[in-house]
Enzyme design. Structure first.
Site, PDB file in Angstrom:
ATOM      1  N   GLY A   1       2.445   1.650  -8.617  1.00  0.00           N
ATOM      2  CA  GLY A   1       3.498   0.673  -8.362  1.00  0.00           C
ATOM      3  C   GLY A   1       2.991  -0.744  -8.262  1.00  0.00           C
ATOM      4  O   GLY A   1       3.598  -1.677  -8.781  1.00  0.00           O
ATOM      5  N   GLY A   2       1.863  -0.924  -7.593  1.00  0.00           N
ATOM      6  CA  GLY A   2       1.288  -2.263  -7.457  1.00  0.00           C
ATOM      7  C   GLY A   2       0.126  -2.495  -8.388  1.00  0.00           C
ATOM      8  O   GLY A   2      -0.603  -3.480  -8.236  1.00  0.00           O
TER       9      GLY A   2
ATOM     10  N   ASP B   1      19.381   0.258   5.855  1.00  0.00           N
ATOM     11  CA  ASP B   1      18.151  -0.041   6.580  1.00  0.00           C
ATOM     12  C   ASP B   1      18.435   0.130   8.064  1.00  0.00           C
ATOM     13  O   ASP B   1      19.543  -0.197   8.541  1.00  0.00           O
ATOM     14  CB  ASP B   1      17.674  -1.474   6.295  1.00  0.00           C
ATOM     15  CG  ASP B   1      16.202  -1.667   6.610  1.00  0.00           C
ATOM     16  OD1 ASP B   1      15.442  -1.975   5.676  1.00  0.00           O
ATOM     17  OD2 ASP B   1      15.798  -1.502   7.779  1.00  0.00           O
TER      18      ASP B   1
ATOM     19  N   ASP C   1       6.102   8.039  -7.873  1.00  0.00           N
ATOM     20  CA  ASP C   1       4.822   7.338  -8.024  1.00  0.00           C
ATOM     21  C   ASP C   1       3.853   7.640  -6.878  1.00  0.00           C
ATOM     22  O   ASP C   1       2.685   7.278  -6.946  1.00  0.00           O
ATOM     23  CB  ASP C   1       5.080   5.824  -8.104  1.00  0.00           C
ATOM     24  CG  ASP C   1       3.824   5.015  -8.412  1.00  0.00           C
ATOM     25  OD1 ASP C   1       3.121   5.366  -9.384  1.00  0.00           O
ATOM     26  OD2 ASP C   1       3.530   4.053  -7.677  1.00  0.00           O
TER      27      ASP C   1
ATOM     28  N   HIS D   1       0.521   6.612  -8.632  1.00  0.00           N
ATOM     29  CA  HIS D   1       0.502   5.577  -7.595  1.00  0.00           C
ATOM     30  C   HIS D   1       0.104   4.216  -8.183  1.00  0.00           C
ATOM     31  O   HIS D   1      -0.842   3.565  -7.729  1.00  0.00           O
ATOM     32  CB  HIS D   1      -0.443   5.957  -6.452  1.00  0.00           C
ATOM     33  CG  HIS D   1      -0.090   5.276  -5.156  1.00  0.00           C
ATOM     34  ND1 HIS D   1      -0.335   5.842  -3.932  1.00  0.00           N
ATOM     35  CD2 HIS D   1       0.494   4.071  -4.890  1.00  0.00           C
ATOM     36  CE1 HIS D   1       0.077   5.019  -2.982  1.00  0.00           C
ATOM     37  NE2 HIS D   1       0.576   3.938  -3.546  1.00  0.00           N
TER      38      HIS D   1
ATOM     39  N   GLU E   1      -2.856  12.911  -2.743  1.00  0.00           N
ATOM     40  CA  GLU E   1      -3.229  12.260  -3.991  1.00  0.00           C
ATOM     41  C   GLU E   1      -4.727  12.410  -4.223  1.00  0.00           C
ATOM     42  O   GLU E   1      -5.517  12.319  -3.277  1.00  0.00           O
ATOM     43  CB  GLU E   1      -2.838  10.783  -3.961  1.00  0.00           C
ATOM     44  CG  GLU E   1      -1.339  10.572  -3.823  1.00  0.00           C
ATOM     45  CD  GLU E   1      -0.936   9.109  -3.752  1.00  0.00           C
ATOM     46  OE1 GLU E   1      -1.840   8.243  -3.770  1.00  0.00           O
ATOM     47  OE2 GLU E   1       0.273   8.824  -3.678  1.00  0.00           O
TER      48      GLU E   1
END
Length: 633
Positions: free
Chosen positions: A519-520, A406, A489, A517, A494
């Site tokens: 993931g959530g 990171d 994902d 897409h 998109e």
């Protein structure tokens, strides 16, 4: 519209479904028939008769008589009915209770309901018994309700008209109600205006005949410039929700009293510009782009809610400079994305994307070639934020070794080890997963050079943002066999709706798992997001709190003491001094003041005494470098 010199017009209120959220007789039936085998059937019939009478489809006298015949109520049921109705006063009437106390002598309740339950409810609002005109029950010796007093004019068709004639009010009369009988007062020439009250129920035949439609009592007070609890009617705040967030979002905004419009798919820039005028709150997910052109067209925009984690689809500096606060859901779908990533790792390690379609095609391909356990393998996490750090804990729990990289210093969890460079992480990882944000400088963050550094046969996951990966380079690494598989994902482009075709060079490649897409996209995550984002926005609108805004100075404010002035301005020297000079010149007492700035804007919140010259508001709006100003009370 009344002026300061003229008295308030006489206000004639209906009771059922106007002063209260419910119909009194319907609630009495629910209480009286409780426990009876035919209770549901009788209550349904009573409610249907109520609706028919209120809509003018049958005569009121017929409606009342047939309802009373079905009621089966006793005098002992009235006390619990009154207690229930006191909890069912319309929300906007309850919060403006001080208005009723102040102007009780100009307010009448004229209802075809019954005095026995109306009078004790409205008494709490200062309305005297002689200002309540309603029917009265008749009882037998055992206290059973047998009907109503036939001598009362309100028991007959046209009863409200006759009652207004008998009242003979000297001055303008405004009627507020939800029923056809309320409109008839205006039709008979006995009222100057009829307001269809729709906070609890909207009857099309009544709304069509009204002079004005009132979604709340706040709207009435606002139109007539009368004292009100709120600084602005909530029904005038328009919400536009795009991309189909969980239904809980609309439910919360609607409960707050806002107008809510939904569009199931995303909108392109021109489509959004065409719809944004008059919108105060915009809710989006990841497809809709909020550009400078959109912001320039947004004449009333206060806040944007991103019902997702990422906010790179929003021009955050542009929104900030327009005084538009942006909120997202940084934690709400963390667990869902983590679980998807872990599932993808296991599925790719066992080469399920290759095996599954073969089985569906009738091909039995039992082989261990290229399959491996994830226990003991090294997971490289690029981006050690909320998702990356939680994934490291879960991955360790199934036996993986974790290294992370990171650009910011982060607290490592468990046995995770920080890599000094991205290259170091790529070279030692069996699986690499991306969890970085979508800032412009992260475009093509992982490309051909980075893929070449990865181990031969390594797996690659992208659940972050589509544009952070060079997709052609990924496709090439998969075709060459350098990478053993990938799960993706998110994509640079998109489809806006489920009806648009998905195109990608990753389609058809071996051991590649492609998802749209999601993931959530779990029930839990979507509900969490749909609660978190509206709550942050409503806190901001109602109190000025900007805690967890992604583009505004973050302030967690104390409870509001009186009137609160919200001032957003360009961050240049002298603005706070100019604000305080205006307040001093108008002799305004400051109860509390809070300031926070960033490099672009200053955010000043000032709590002041309720008594002040209204000219101070215009003077504050005119302070140089003001972006937005509003008053809360």
């Amino acid at each position: 519209m009344p002026n300061a010199a003229a008295p308030l017009p006489y206000l004639v209120f209906d009771f059922d479904s106007t002063f209260t959220q419910v119909e009194g007789l319907d609630e009495l039936a629910d209480i009286a028939l409780h426990g009876r085998s035919d209770a549901a059937e009788r209550v349904a019939k009573i409610r249907a008769l109520t609706d028919q009478g209120m809509a003018g489809e049958i005569g009121f006298q017929e409606s009342l008589a047939r309802r009373l015949a079905l009621l089966g109520a006793n005098e002992r049921h009235l006390a619990p009915l009154v207690a229930r109705l006191k909890t069912k006063v319309s929300e906007s009437i309850r919060r403006n209770g001080a208005f009723f106390q102040q102007f009780a002598d100009r307010i009448y309740v004229v209802s075809s309901g019954f005095r026995e339950f109306i009078e004790p409810v409205v008494a709490e609002f200062g309305i005297a018994p002689d200002h309540v005109l309603a029917n009265t029950f008749t009882f037998d010796a055992a206290g059973n309700i047998t009907g109503c007093d036939p001598s009362n004019v309100l028991s007959r068709d046209g009863g409200k008209i006759r009652q207004l004639v008998l009242l003979d009010l000297d001055g303008p009369v405004y009627v507020l109600g939800d029923g056809y009988t309320d409109y008839q007062i205006r039709e008979a020439g006995l009222a100057h205006r009829f307001y269809a009250y729709t906070e609890n129920v909207a009857r099309p035949t009544v709304v069509a005949r009204a002079d004005e439609v009132l979604p709340t009592f706040d709207e009435f007070l606002y139109q007539l410039k009368l004292p009100m609890t709120l600084s602005y009617p909530k029904n005038r705040i328009k919400v536009l929700l795009l991309e189909n967030p969980n239904a809980r979002a609309k439910e919360l905004f609607t409960q707050e009293g806002y107008q809510v419009e939904e569009v199931r798919g995303g909108l392109d820039e021109d489509e959004l510009i065409a719809r944004i005028e008059g919108v105060s709150i915009l809710g989006i997910r990841s497809k809709t782009q909020v550009t400078q052109r959109v912001l320039d067209a947004a004449n009333r925009l206060i806040s944007i809610g991103a019902f997702c984690i990422g906010t790179n689809q929003i021009d955050l500096p542009g929104a900030m400079k327009k005084g538009v606060a942006v909120f997202n859901a940084p934690f709400s779908n963390t667990r869902s994305v983590v679980e998807l990533a872990l599932g993808e790792i296991i599925v790719l390690a066992r080469r399920i994307p290759e095996k599954n379609p073969k089985m569906h095609a009738g091909e039995w391909d039992k082989s261990a070639n290229g399959s491996f356990e994830i226990r003991g393998k090294t997971l490289g996490i690029v981006g050690y934020g909320n998702i990356g750090s939680q994934l490291s804990v879960v991955a360790e729990a199934v036996g993986m070794k974790v290294v992370y990289y990171d650009v910011a210093e982060k607290l490592q969890l468990g046995n995770a080890v920080k890599a000094r460079t991205l290259a170091e992480l790529l070279q030692q990882s069996d699986v690499v997963t991306l969890h970085i944000d979508g800032r412009p400088e992260n475009e093509n963050y992982i490309g051909a050079t980075e893929f070449a550094l990865m181990k031969k046969g390594a797996l690659f996951l992208n659940n972050a943002r589509g544009h952070v990966v060079d997709v052609p380079a990924l496709a090439a690494a998969l075709r060459s066999g350098h990478l053993g598989g990938a799960a993706v994902d998110v994509f640079p482009y998109e489809p806006k709706t489920n009806h648009e075709a998905f195109e990608s060079e990753l389609r058809g490649l071996p051991n590649v798992l492609l998802t749209p897409h999601i993931g959530g996209s779990t029930a839990e995550a979507q509900r969490n997001i749909a609660e978190f984002v509206p709550e942050r926005i409503m806190q901001y609108i109602n109190t000025g709190n900007t805690q967890q805004s992604v583009n505004f100075p973050n302030i967690q404010l104390p409870a509001q003491q009186a009137h609160r002035l919200i001032h957003i301005h360009a961050n240049v020297p002298g603005v706070l001094a100019n604000i305080n000079n205006v307040l001093a010149q108008h002799h305004v007492n400051i109860l509390g003041q809070y300031l926070k700035t960033n490099e672009h804007i200053g955010y000043v919140i000032t709590d002041i005494n309720r008594q002040y010259d209204q000219e101070v508001i215009q003077a504050l709006r005119a302070v140089e470098h003001t972006i937005k100003f509003r008053v809360l009370y």
